[in-house]
Design an enzyme around this catalytic site. Structure first.
Site, short mmCIF file in Angstrom:
data_model
loop_
_atom_site.label_atom_id
_atom_site.label_comp_id
_atom_site.label_asym_id
_atom_site.label_seq_id
_atom_site.Cartn_x
_atom_site.Cartn_y
_atom_site.Cartn_z
N GLU A 82 0.82 -1.21 0.00
CA GLU A 82 0.00 0.00 0.00
C GLU A 82 0.85 1.26 0.00
OE1 GLU A 82 -3.10 0.22 -0.57
OE2 GLU A 82 -3.52 -1.90 -0.52
N CYS A 120 -13.46 1.58 -14.47
CA CYS A 120 -13.94 2.96 -14.28
C CYS A 120 -12.76 3.91 -14.31
CB CYS A 120 -14.70 3.04 -12.95
SG CYS A 120 -15.72 4.53 -12.79
N CYS A 133 -17.78 1.26 -19.56
CA CYS A 133 -19.05 1.14 -18.84
C CYS A 133 -19.78 -0.17 -19.16
CB CYS A 133 -19.95 2.34 -19.15
SG CYS A 133 -19.29 3.91 -18.54
N CYS A 166 -18.90 -2.76 -16.65
CA CYS A 166 -18.97 -2.37 -15.25
C CYS A 166 -20.01 -3.21 -14.50
CB CYS A 166 -19.32 -0.89 -15.12
SG CYS A 166 -19.45 -0.34 -13.40
N CYS A 224 -25.54 3.04 -11.20
CA CYS A 224 -24.65 4.17 -11.45
C CYS A 224 -25.44 5.39 -11.92
CB CYS A 224 -23.61 3.79 -12.50
SG CYS A 224 -22.45 5.11 -12.90
#
Length: 575
Positions: free
Chosen positions: A159, A315, A322, A325, A331
């Protein structure tokens, strides 16, 4: 982390660890079914609400009256629920009253209002992630590690590295890091020089230093055990902010806490059509609240990684896919695109056929400002709004590659160490001075700097080879590159503290920045007896000769003897 970068498909964590920003005041409670839902409006004293509002400026009062007129009393009561902590100071009271007005002007259009919608989002996202997730070394290590502290360490390193850095770049660094320091104890016992050396080229160098400081604190003060909750991680470990703490707690320890990085910001802003500046404190608090509401309590680590994966691979900022998705059905941005296309195709006025944020409630604090209308060509990429960024400030530095060509054991170059704090802290570089663009003063200042390290030098031997432009996060730094070859020999043993004479091989493995490697490429490409620099060197070499005409170039190439010097040329001739 955080939070390194298609560029979208190999996306970065564009991370803002909101270390000083508390959780959203609109909190979500767990329902008996295990899912989260938006709390129901709490009953409040209408007179207390009125007194709080009357203390605000008249513009704010008008905004609240408009909200009341449009049926927003319930949301205003929700904001003033008993879950809020009463401010103990006048400043706290004023700040809390301002939040009352802001939250009252947020439309429920931007929220998840029932458990069914939340459930669809979770299930669709996790099913997609199980099918499509990328095979990454930190995921394999975390999934296969049974020891919770080693698992947390593996997540922590990834991370931190992923902040502002592309996944493709991080993979190699992460693999080498974990091979060299597989445990917190190994990292804690390493030297800062070793850490900087392995981190070299990854950028944002303070990340590596803070990571080691955190490992040392865990080993020396916490008994070798990593804190298990986001709250304690953020409180106890240096360099661990809100995002990093949430990622470690959810992925390594299974805490049901949401995370918000740049990818998640983009996903949430599109799913809930949030067009306001996502960098503002108010909007970021709302995004954290949404993330906490959505996180799956049964699989919090997978959910958070799935949300980030969605932003990184589907995205994406410029060219979202899309059609692929998994959460398209919920959305708001996609619904807006369909509505705009329908209106445009039928040449109808803009009366919506689907739900949208009601403008009669005044300016919604999560909508884009009126000065930024919908751009039909962008589609869902209208969200999130791009925050205006200050251009990096421009600085100039003169730096010199000082070389001993005839040194014992081979040619050596001088490196000096930067201060222990500030930009590129503790890294090694060629002797440099901050300089003005003008030439003569620049040369004189650089020569004095060189003499402070090695004694008297002939000024006539200092040559200007070109320049390198390197942009850090907030600084655009132009290096004027000089070179100077010493005729004699300076014993390495007489080198003052903070300086080193290194061979070329040692230079390439030393703790030096990418900018210094660019500088060295310019020097290597321009000094006598070597080939010219490549495009990667970003050379702007001084030139006083006119370029030969095309006809002259043909004649020159015809009469010039050909002497292949590299392997590829020899191979081509042999063939």
């Amino acid at each position: 982390m955080l939070l390194d970068i298609p560029k979208e498909a190999l996306s970065t964590h564009t991370v803002t660890d909101y270390a000083n920003v508390g959780p959203s005041e609109v909190t979500c409670k767990n329902s008996p079914t295990g899912h989260t839902s938006v709390p129901q409006p709490a009953k409040s004293n209408p007179m207390s609400i009125w007194r709080a509002i009357m203390k605000k400026p008249q513009t704010a009062v008008r905004s609240c009256r408009q909200n009341q007129a449009s049926g927003h009393e319930g949301r205003e009561k929700q904001v003033l629920s008993s879950s809020q902590v009463k401010p103990s100071t006048p400043d706290g009271l004023a700040r809390r009253q301002k939040e009352v007005v802001l939250r009252a002007s947020v439309s429920p259009y931007h929220l998840f209002r029932d458990t069914a919608e939340v459930t669809v989002f979770r299930e669709n996202l996790l099913s997609w992630y199980d099918r499509e997730k990328r095979d990454l070394p930190w995921r394999r290590r975390a999934e296969g590690e049974m020891d919770p502290d080693r698992r947390a360490y593996a997540v922590w390193v990834s991370e931190v590295m992923l902040q502002q850095t592309q996944v493709a770049t991080v993979i190699d660094y992460y693999t080498r890091w974990m091979q060299k320091w597989p445990t917190l104890q190994d990292l804690a016992s390493a030297s800062l020089e070793e850490v900087n050396q392995l981190w070299a080229g990854l950028g944002y160098y303070s990340r590596g230093r803070r990571l080691q400081e955190g490992a040392q604190k865990v080993v020396e003060e916490l008994g070798g055990h990593v804190p298990h909750t986001a709250e304690t991680l953020q409180k106890l470990l240096p360099g661990v902010g809100r995002y990093t703490a949430g990622a470690i707690a959810s992925i390594a320890f299974g805490q049901a806490t949401g995370v918000v990085d740049g990818n998640v910001v983009r996903v949430l802003c599109r799913v809930r059509a949030i067009g306001a500046d996502s960098g503002s404190t108010f909007v970021s608090q709302q995004l954290w609240s949404l993330a906490q509401q959505l996180v799956d309590p049964a699989r919090p680590g997978d959910f958070n990684q799935a949300a980030m994966e969605l932003g990184a691979t589907v995205c994406t900022p410029q060219h979202p896919r899309c059609s692929q998705c998994p959460v398209q059905s919920v959305c708001r941005a996609h619904q807006r695109v369909e509505r705009e296309q329908l209106v445009a195709s039928q040449s109808l006025p803009g009366s919506p056929d689907v739900e949208e944020c009601a403008p009669s409630a005044g300016q919604c604090q999560l909508c884009a400002p009126p000065t930024e209308p919908w751009d039909q060509t962008l589609g869902v990429a209208n969200f999130p709004r791009k925050a205006s960024r200050r251009p990096p400030r421009e600085e100039c530095s003169a730096t010199c590659v000082l070389e001993q060509p005839r040194a014992l054991g081979g040619a050596r170059i001088l490196l000096v160490q930067r201060p222990k704090s500030g930009l590129l802290a503790g890294l090694w570089e060629f002797p440099s001075v901050t300089a003005e663009p003008s030439g003569q003063c620049q040369r004189e200042a650089l020569l004095r700097e060189l003499q402070s390290w090695v004694g008297p030098l002939p000024a006539t031997h200092l040559q200007h080879f070109g320049q390198v432009v390197h942009t850090f996060s907030h600084i655009k730094l132009t290096y004027q590159v000089y070179g100077l070859a010493l005729e004699g020999q300076i014993p390495v043993t007489t080198t003052p503290p903070g300086a080193r004479w290194l061979t070329r091989e040692e230079f390439h493995t030393a703790a030096v920045s990418t900018a210094m490697k660019k500088v060295f490429r310019v020097y290597e490409g321009q000094r006598p007896g070597t080939c010219k620099g490549s495009k990667r060197s970003q050379v702007s070499a001084p030139s006083t000769q006119r370029k030969p005409s095309p006809g002259q170039q043909v004649l020159d190439s015809f009469f010039r003897p050909h002497h292949p010097t590299d392997v590829s040329s020899l191979n081509s001739m042999a063939q």
